[in-house]
Write an enzyme that holds these catalytic residues in place. Structure first.
Site, PDB file in Angstrom:
ATOM      1  N   ARG A  60     -18.801  -4.811  17.004  1.00 33.24           N
ATOM      2  CA  ARG A  60     -18.066  -6.007  16.581  1.00 33.24           C
ATOM      3  C   ARG A  60     -16.684  -6.056  17.209  1.00 33.24           C
ATOM      4  NH1 ARG A  60     -17.544  -6.522  10.304  1.00 33.24           N
ATOM      5  NH2 ARG A  60     -19.757  -6.164  10.635  1.00 33.24           N
TER       6      ARG A  60
ATOM      7  N   CYS B 251     -20.014  -6.675   2.292  1.00 32.75           N
ATOM      8  CA  CYS B 251     -19.452  -5.378   2.678  1.00 32.75           C
ATOM      9  C   CYS B 251     -18.146  -5.194   1.912  1.00 32.75           C
ATOM     10  CB  CYS B 251     -19.194  -5.335   4.179  1.00 32.75           C
ATOM     11  SG  CYS B 251     -18.492  -3.770   4.730  1.00 32.75           S
TER      12      CYS B 251
ATOM     13  N   CYS C 169     -20.210   1.127   7.884  1.00 34.38           N
ATOM     14  CA  CYS C 169     -19.465   0.420   8.926  1.00 34.38           C
ATOM     15  C   CYS C 169     -18.202   1.228   9.197  1.00 34.38           C
ATOM     16  CB  CYS C 169     -19.092  -0.972   8.439  1.00 34.38           C
ATOM     17  SG  CYS C 169     -17.996  -1.856   9.551  1.00 34.38           S
TER      18      CYS C 169
ATOM     19  N   CYS D 147      -0.447  -0.470  10.419  1.00 36.96           N
ATOM     20  CA  CYS D 147      -0.831  -1.438   9.393  1.00 36.96           C
ATOM     21  C   CYS D 147       0.370  -2.179   8.823  1.00 36.96           C
ATOM     22  CB  CYS D 147      -1.577  -0.721   8.268  1.00 36.96           C
ATOM     23  SG  CYS D 147      -2.111  -1.839   6.959  1.00 36.96           S
TER      24      CYS D 147
ATOM     25  N   CYS E 255     -16.807  -9.837   3.899  1.00 32.89           N
ATOM     26  CA  CYS E 255     -16.174  -8.517   3.824  1.00 32.89           C
ATOM     27  C   CYS E 255     -15.036  -8.579   2.812  1.00 32.89           C
ATOM     28  CB  CYS E 255     -15.642  -8.119   5.195  1.00 32.89           C
ATOM     29  SG  CYS E 255     -16.917  -8.173   6.472  1.00 32.89           S
TER      30      CYS E 255
ATOM     31  N   CYS F 132       0.831  -1.201   0.000  1.00 36.58           N
ATOM     32  CA  CYS F 132       0.000   0.000   0.000  1.00 36.58           C
ATOM     33  C   CYS F 132       0.869   1.256   0.000  1.00 36.58           C
ATOM     34  CB  CYS F 132      -0.899  -0.007   1.239  1.00 36.58           C
ATOM     35  SG  CYS F 132      -2.060   1.368   1.242  1.00 36.58           S
TER      36      CYS F 132
ATOM     37  N   CYS G 289      -0.277   4.385   7.149  1.00 36.37           N
ATOM     38  CA  CYS G 289      -0.955   4.128   8.422  1.00 36.37           C
ATOM     39  C   CYS G 289      -0.024   3.321   9.332  1.00 36.37           C
ATOM     40  CB  CYS G 289      -2.244   3.356   8.187  1.00 36.37           C
ATOM     41  SG  CYS G 289      -3.294   4.100   6.906  1.00 36.37           S
TER      42      CYS G 289
HETATM   43  S1  SF4 Z   1      -4.842   0.692   6.614  1.00 35.70           S
HETATM   44 FE1  SF4 Z   1      -3.110  -0.300   5.560  1.00 35.70          FE
HETATM   45  S2  SF4 Z   1      -3.939  -1.016   3.590  1.00 35.70           S
HETATM   46 FE2  SF4 Z   1      -5.382   0.547   4.417  1.00 35.70          FE
HETATM   47  S3  SF4 Z   1      -4.742   2.543   3.561  1.00 35.70           S
HETATM   48 FE3  SF4 Z   1      -3.693   2.332   5.556  1.00 35.70          FE
HETATM   49  S4  SF4 Z   1      -1.693   1.386   5.032  1.00 35.70           S
HETATM   50 FE4  SF4 Z   1      -3.044   1.051   3.259  1.00 35.70          FE
END
Ligand code: SF4
Length: 407
Positions: free
Chosen positions: A272, A142, A202, A72, A109, A65, A69
């Site tokens: 959840r 979802c 959600c 993550c 999901c 990605c 974040c």
């Molecule tokens: S949560 Fe993870 S997969 Fe989703 S946008 Fe952020 S870095 Fe990318």
């Protein structure tokens, strides 16, 4: 305890507590914990009986990605040794979904890593939803693809999606500490786009990232105001190879208090337990069922959960029952509000998908689960929190592998 009597009475009426009352739940002692669970349990049973909704994750596209974040494992620069693969084909995703539905899941999901979908990605997901609904027209779907552009939510709705997941994750005030490539406002905008297109919204949070009690209360009230039909509560899985790898801040007791606070603020909304359930609640998971009315079955996006059969056994042993395909998740009055807010659209009384990161319950760390030596003293963080990286296991089965999914 006056606080719990007040919260129970409000919850039974479907009323939201004050911010001070929500903060007070997080400040309760271990001696009060079972009373807190019992009070939240009364509210849960009032609106959801003893039903547990099962949701099943299919990771359509894993890793790589461009977003940052910090929680993550799929983020930009992540060193976590997770599965990395590009879009599953529709039949591959449908096979994975079928395993979850056969295991008792009512909702599938569909999640993909990334900042947001291209129009071509919407086409791919459209084909995937068709393959899933061909096999089982009753299954709820979802979708969780990141930030939406104009008209993408409408296209997903027209293609048969029931819900869209996009988590706020933390308070507006601290959002900039966990991600810099997009903003809290971007996230709110996507939830509103989904809701406005008639998709069930959600949206949830991640606890355990070093936030304050005030941050947790802020995000939970924000989710209530946003009209989220489903609130996934993730407990951070600190991945080796990510900036939050050392953030082991949660105990099972803390997790139960957080779940109870979320329940009191969302008495009649699906709550959840999402990513981190096994890692942080551990043997206290069944108590969590007295508060939350929904969990994921089997594995998460990048980490493995306990065996699907263990999930089913836990539900039965704790005296709960799996919610059937024909049963509404939300109470009627709440579903009416959701449909009105969505422009009369959705047609399902159920709610949406949950997830751990912005894009789903991640989980797992770099080197999997080497068992801790029984003689070893459990390692701790500087604050004295116990490191339980022995419980974190990178997903190596199901979608994107040759091995059967866990369901
Ligand atoms: S949560 Fe993870 S997969 Fe989703 S946008 Fe952020 S870095 Fe990318």
């Amino acid at each position: 305890m006056d606080l719990l009597d007040t919260l129970t009475a409000k919850g039974l009426r479907g009323e939201v507590p004050t911010r001070e009352e929500a903060l007070a739940v997080l400040a309760t002692t271990d001696d009060e914990l079972l009373d807190v669970v019992a009070a939240a349990g009364k509210v849960r049973r009032r609106w959801f009986g003893r039903r547990v909704k099962l949701n099943y994750l299919v990771n359509l596209k894993s890793g790589l990605c461009p977003e940052d974040c910090s929680y993550c494992s799929q983020r930009l620069g992540s060193k976590a040794e997770i599965l990395k693969y590009t879009w599953l084909k529709p039949d591959q995703a449908a096979d994975a979904a079928r395993a979850g539905v056969a295991g008792g899941a009512k909702r599938v999901c569909l999640v993909a890593s990334g900042r947001g979908p291209t129009d071509r990605d919407i086409d791919r997901v459209t084909d995937t939803m068709a393959a899933i609904k061909d096999a089982d027209p009753e299954v709820e779907i979802c979708v969780c693809l990141g930030l939406l552009s104009d008209n993408q939510a409408e296209r997903l709705k027209a293609a048969g999606a029931d819900a869209y997941n996009h988590n706020l994750n933390t308070s507006e005030g601290t959002y900039g500490d966990i991600a810099t490539t997009h903003t809290y406002a971007d996230r709110v905008d996507t939830v509103q786009k989904a809701h406005g297109a008639g998709l069930s919204a959600c949206s949830g949070l991640i606890a355990g990232m070093g936030e304050s009690d005030e941050d947790l209360v802020d995000v939970v009230f924000a989710l209530r105001e946003l009209g989220s039909d489903s609130v996934p509560v993730n407990f951070l899985i600190p991945f080796e190879g990510t900036p939050l790898a050392k953030e082991w801040n949660l105990s099972p007791q803390r997790c139960l208090r957080i779940l109870a606070m979320v329940r009191f603020v969302n008495p009649d909304t699906e709550v959840r337990i999402a990513g981190g359930r096994e890692v942080h609640l551990r043997s206290m998971q069944p108590l969590g069922l007295h508060i939350a009315n929904s969990i994921f079955l089997g594995d998460y996006l990048t980490s493995e959960g306990q065996a699907g059969q263990a999930d089913l056994d836990m539900i039965k042993d704790a005296g709960f029952e799996v919610e059937g395909a024909g049963e509404a998740t939300l109470p009627r009055h709440r579903a009416d509000v959701a449909e009105a807010a969505a422009g009369g659209g959705c047609g399902t009384a159920a709610s949406a998908c949950g997830s751990g990161g912005g894009c789903g319950p991640c989980g797992g760390h770099a080197h999997g689960a080497e068992a801790a030596s029984p003689e070893a003293v459990a390692p701790q963080t500087q604050d004295g929190d116990e490191l339980r990286s022995d419980l974190v296991k990178v997903r190596r089965r199901g979608a994107g592998t040759e091995l059967a999914p866990n369901a």
